[in-house]
Design a protein around this motif. Structure first.
Motif, PDB file in Angstrom:
ATOM      1  N   ASP A 146       0.825  -1.213   0.000  1.00 43.68           N
ATOM      2  CA  ASP A 146       0.000   0.000   0.000  1.00 43.68           C
ATOM      3  C   ASP A 146       0.855   1.257   0.000  1.00 43.68           C
ATOM      4  O   ASP A 146       0.549   2.232  -0.699  1.00 43.68           O
ATOM      5  CB  ASP A 146      -0.935   0.012   1.212  1.00 43.68           C
ATOM      6  N   ASP A 147       1.932   1.250   0.778  1.00 39.35           N
ATOM      7  CA  ASP A 147       2.788   2.437   0.844  1.00 39.35           C
ATOM      8  C   ASP A 147       3.460   2.703  -0.500  1.00 39.35           C
ATOM      9  O   ASP A 147       3.516   3.857  -0.960  1.00 39.35           O
ATOM     10  CB  ASP A 147       3.853   2.264   1.932  1.00 39.35           C
ATOM     11  N   ALA A 148       3.983   1.651  -1.127  1.00 40.94           N
ATOM     12  CA  ALA A 148       4.630   1.824  -2.430  1.00 40.94           C
ATOM     13  C   ALA A 148       3.620   2.232  -3.483  1.00 40.94           C
ATOM     14  O   ALA A 148       3.918   3.047  -4.366  1.00 40.94           O
ATOM     15  CB  ALA A 148       5.343   0.539  -2.835  1.00 40.94           C
ATOM     16  N   PHE A 149       2.423   1.690  -3.410  1.00 36.23           N
ATOM     17  CA  PHE A 149       1.336   2.059  -4.324  1.00 36.23           C
ATOM     18  C   PHE A 149       1.054   3.555  -4.231  1.00 36.23           C
ATOM     19  O   PHE A 149       1.014   4.270  -5.237  1.00 36.23           O
ATOM     20  CB  PHE A 149       0.104   1.233  -3.942  1.00 36.23           C
ATOM     21  N   GLN A 150       0.891   4.053  -3.025  1.00 39.43           N
ATOM     22  CA  GLN A 150       0.609   5.474  -2.861  1.00 39.43           C
ATOM     23  C   GLN A 150       1.805   6.334  -3.263  1.00 39.43           C
ATOM     24  O   GLN A 150       1.628   7.409  -3.850  1.00 39.43           O
ATOM     25  CB  GLN A 150       0.204   5.768  -1.417  1.00 39.43           C
ATOM     26  N   ALA A 151       3.005   5.875  -2.972  1.00 38.24           N
ATOM     27  CA  ALA A 151       4.193   6.651  -3.347  1.00 38.24           C
ATOM     28  C   ALA A 151       4.292   6.815  -4.856  1.00 38.24           C
ATOM     29  O   ALA A 151       4.609   7.904  -5.353  1.00 38.24           O
ATOM     30  CB  ALA A 151       5.449   5.975  -2.802  1.00 38.24           C
ATOM     31  N   ARG A 378      12.309   5.883  -8.184  1.00 36.87           N
ATOM     32  CA  ARG A 378      13.269   5.010  -7.513  1.00 36.87           C
ATOM     33  C   ARG A 378      12.910   4.760  -6.051  1.00 36.87           C
ATOM     34  O   ARG A 378      13.684   4.148  -5.314  1.00 36.87           O
ATOM     35  CB  ARG A 378      14.671   5.615  -7.580  1.00 36.87           C
ATOM     36  N   THR A 379      11.749   5.224  -5.587  1.00 39.66           N
ATOM     37  CA  THR A 379      11.435   5.153  -4.157  1.00 39.66           C
ATOM     38  C   THR A 379      10.592   3.948  -3.808  1.00 39.66           C
ATOM     39  O   THR A 379      10.098   3.854  -2.684  1.00 39.66           O
ATOM     40  CB  THR A 379      10.680   6.421  -3.728  1.00 39.66           C
ATOM     41  N   LEU A 380      10.413   3.012  -4.751  1.00 37.50           N
ATOM     42  CA  LEU A 380       9.479   1.910  -4.530  1.00 37.50           C
ATOM     43  C   LEU A 380      10.220   0.642  -4.155  1.00 37.50           C
ATOM     44  O   LEU A 380      11.313   0.377  -4.633  1.00 37.50           O
ATOM     45  CB  LEU A 380       8.639   1.684  -5.784  1.00 37.50           C
TER      46      LEU A 380
END
Length: 381
Positions: A146-151, A378-380
């Motif tokens: 979920d966090d990577a999805f939103q990021a 690159r933040t995922l």
């Protein structure tokens, strides 16, 4: 001047993706790609890419052997400008696929070479009427946290996107609704939202879930591949039963399948990809029938050339994949638009640095790939 094809060159690449991509049916965490360069007598080069999405390409020597045996005999000594317009008779044994996925790479490389020899950008040779097309941010996000999805989608919104497509089709439908809620938290109010179920639902199930999504307060620009690609009756039912959204289909169909889909009035929108000749042929038919066309993912956004040349295209998919290091100058994606290059051909030239640093002639294990080349995001994890 158009010159005969004299030789070919294949360079194999294998590298880690910067995130896991996929949908409710598939996942991938590495890229298997080979650059195909067709060289004419004049030294002009047409570039295409052989891509295996969910399997490993064989060693480069084996790719070269198969290409020389199956594809090159029909190319050697021919002129690209003639080959791109050639239509074969679909009869008997001549209807067979190559042993490796050469089809799209050949079309792209031949059109690139034909446009270079004409001294034109590919989109101009195809009859472009504009220089840019709207791009939507597509996450290929099913396997992300979920966090990577939103990021991912927050970053897409930050850099100017106002249309977003997410993957649905989870066995627990509440997770699909949850992802739509998460998306709404990080994109601007009024953004256009699409969902892609990758054939994860049956016809009746799809209708019930689309209605539930609407009741939950989510307006959808389109629903992509909600049910099986050949279920024309089910797709027509969805079109009429959910008039507040559009049914987008065709991704998994070949040229003939797309024609049958159009003739059955089974889609509000036709989804096409990177086979230049096939896309133009079916795109012209769609225009004649008044059916909108969308350009799905195409390798390194080569689809921008077809998108700006076809009258029914409003959208091009952009998925933030880490392929840019393979070419000298990727297609420009800026402020929610993709811009067709004005360079001769399709405008993509294989990077000599990539050939030097990223070529992998022999198959590597996943644990031998090392760090992923840098991608647009690159933040995922």
């Amino acid at each position: 001047m158009a010159m005969p094809l004299a030789s070919f060159r294949i360079t194999r690449f294998q590298f880690a993706r910067d995130r896991v991509i996929g949908d409710c049916q598939v996942r991938a965490d590495e890229a298997n790609v080979a650059a195909l360069e067709l060289v004419s007598d004049s030294g002009q080069i047409g570039l295409g890419f052989i891509q295996a999405l969910f399997s490993t390409l064989p060693d480069q020597a084996e790719i070269e052997r198969i290409f020389a045996a199956e594809a090159w005999p029909g190319l050697e000594g021919q002129r690209a400008i003639g080959l791109v317009h050639r239509v074969n008779r679909p009869r008997g044994g001549n209807q067979r696929a190559f042993s490796l996925p050469f089809h799209e790479a050949l079309q792209v490389a031949l059109w690139d070479l034909a446009a270079k020899e004409a001294g034109l950008p590919l989109h101009v040779l195809l009859g472009s009427r504009r220089s840019r097309v709207k791009a939507y941010a597509s996450g290929l996000d099913y396997h992300l946290s979920d966090d990577a999805f939103q990021a991912l989608f927050a970053r897409a919104a930050e850099i100017g996107y106002r249309a977003f497509k997410i993957k649905v089709g989870h066995p627990e439908f509440e997770r699909d609704l949850h992802r739509l809620d998460l998306l709404r938290q990080v994109v601007p109010a009024g953004s256009q939202i699409m969902i892609d179920a990758n054939e994860g639902w049956s016809s009746k199930e799809a209708l019930m879930k689309i209605e539930a999504i609407r009741r939950a307060g989510h307006d959808l620009l389109w629903v992509e591949d909600p049910i099986l690609r050949h279920d024309h009756e089910g797709l027509r039912t969805l079109r009429h039963a959910a008039p507040w959204t559009q049914i987008n289909s065709g991704e998994y169909l070949d040229l003939q399948g797309k024609r049958l889909l159009l003739e059955a009035s089974a889609a509000d929108m036709l989804n096409v990809h990177g086979q230049v000749s096939d896309v133009m042929r079916i795109g012209w038919l769609a225009a004649e029938m008044g059916v909108p066309v969308t350009l799905g993912n195409t390798f390194l956004e080569i689809g921008v050339h077809m998108a700006v040349a076809l009258p029914e295209v409003e959208w091009l998919e952009y998925s933030f994949q880490n392929f840019g290091h393979l070419v000298e100058e990727p297609v420009e994606i800026r402020d929610g638009y993709a811009y067709a290059p004005d360079r001769p051909g399709h405008g993509l030239v294989l990077s000599e640095a990539a050939r030097r640093d990223w070529a992998r002639p022999a198959v590597l294990r996943r644990d031998q790939l090392g760090e992923a080349p840098a991608g647009p995001i690159r933040t995922l994890k």
